[in-house]
Write a protein that holds these residues in place. Sequence first.
Motif, PDB file in Angstrom:
ATOM      1  N   THR A 118       0.823  -1.216   0.000  1.00 23.81           N
ATOM      2  CA  THR A 118       0.000   0.000   0.000  1.00 23.81           C
ATOM      3  C   THR A 118       0.856   1.265   0.000  1.00 23.81           C
ATOM      4  N   LYS A 119       2.144   1.111   0.308  1.00 22.92           N
ATOM      5  CA  LYS A 119       3.021   2.288   0.389  1.00 22.92           C
ATOM      6  C   LYS A 119       4.019   2.377  -0.758  1.00 22.92           C
ATOM      7  N   ILE A 120       4.106   1.350  -1.557  1.00 19.42           N
ATOM      8  CA  ILE A 120       5.089   1.317  -2.634  1.00 19.42           C
ATOM      9  C   ILE A 120       4.633   2.196  -3.807  1.00 19.42           C
ATOM     10  N   LYS A 121       5.601   2.665  -4.574  1.00 17.59           N
ATOM     11  CA  LYS A 121       5.295   3.492  -5.746  1.00 17.59           C
ATOM     12  C   LYS A 121       5.987   2.903  -6.970  1.00 17.59           C
ATOM     13  N   PHE A 122       5.243   2.852  -8.062  1.00 18.06           N
ATOM     14  CA  PHE A 122       5.793   2.460  -9.355  1.00 18.06           C
ATOM     15  C   PHE A 122       5.396   3.521 -10.378  1.00 18.06           C
ATOM     16  N   LYS A 123       6.102   3.562 -11.479  1.00 15.50           N
ATOM     17  CA  LYS A 123       5.770   4.494 -12.554  1.00 15.50           C
ATOM     18  C   LYS A 123       4.431   4.098 -13.174  1.00 15.50           C
ATOM     19  N   LYS A 166      -7.763   2.010  -2.325  1.00  9.53           N
ATOM     20  CA  LYS A 166      -6.613   2.815  -2.778  1.00  9.53           C
ATOM     21  C   LYS A 166      -5.634   1.963  -3.583  1.00  9.53           C
ATOM     22  N   LYS A 212      -4.300   2.512  -7.428  1.00  4.26           N
ATOM     23  CA  LYS A 212      -2.879   2.509  -7.773  1.00  4.26           C
ATOM     24  C   LYS A 212      -2.582   1.449  -8.831  1.00  4.26           C
ATOM     25  N   ASN A 267      -3.418   2.461 -12.227  1.00  3.55           N
ATOM     26  CA  ASN A 267      -2.427   3.401 -12.735  1.00  3.55           C
ATOM     27  C   ASN A 267      -1.155   2.671 -13.189  1.00  3.55           C
ATOM     28  N   TRP A 268      -0.777   1.613 -12.475  1.00  2.00           N
ATOM     29  CA  TRP A 268       0.457   0.884 -12.784  1.00  2.00           C
ATOM     30  C   TRP A 268       0.321  -0.041 -13.994  1.00  2.00           C
TER      31      TRP A 268
END
Length: 180
Positions: free
Chosen positions: A44-49, A72, A76, A79-80
């Motif tokens: 839930t906290k990770i980010k990818f392009k 959420k 995300k 979006n990924w």
Amino acid sequence: GCGPNSPLKFCNVKYSIGVDIFESYLNKSKKNKIHNKYILSDITKIKFKPKNFDAIILMDILEHLKKSQGRKLLKKSENWARRKIIILVPNGFLPQRDYDQNPSQKHQSGWQPEELRKCGYKPFGMWGLKFLKGPQQTKLIWLIISQLSQLIAYYLPKFAFSIFYVKTIMINKAVRNIHY
């Protein structure tokens, strides 16, 4: 939530990233060489392009999150992903405590076919009819009956024990040609 032993090991996937918050599971998955890369993190906290992956696979993940966190994560994931999002989740709330000394195994939410269908996910029932599961599932006859009910569950997911969801991400043709 890649866990220690993903069914992805049986798929012909050229490149995958396994993410898990529980280090023991991540290490077991590494030992099994299921993914190409591993990230020890809270999903839930990770980010990818954006549009970084052809598919996002959330197998037995959402039920371990609070409902708001799950929603959420779905946003995300949309979006990924470039092509698809694939989810496997129990049908409704299924109580489960932590095990394997992993507090993240506790179930915190339940998901119904209609709520994910409204978000564009197509449901398919899995693991037979829900009412056939329970304390009697350890008996061979009930296991066989449950498995025979899979065909009904597939087409009537609201009665299934678990649900497999697929969402196809719509991207315009010009963007698709750039990525592929």
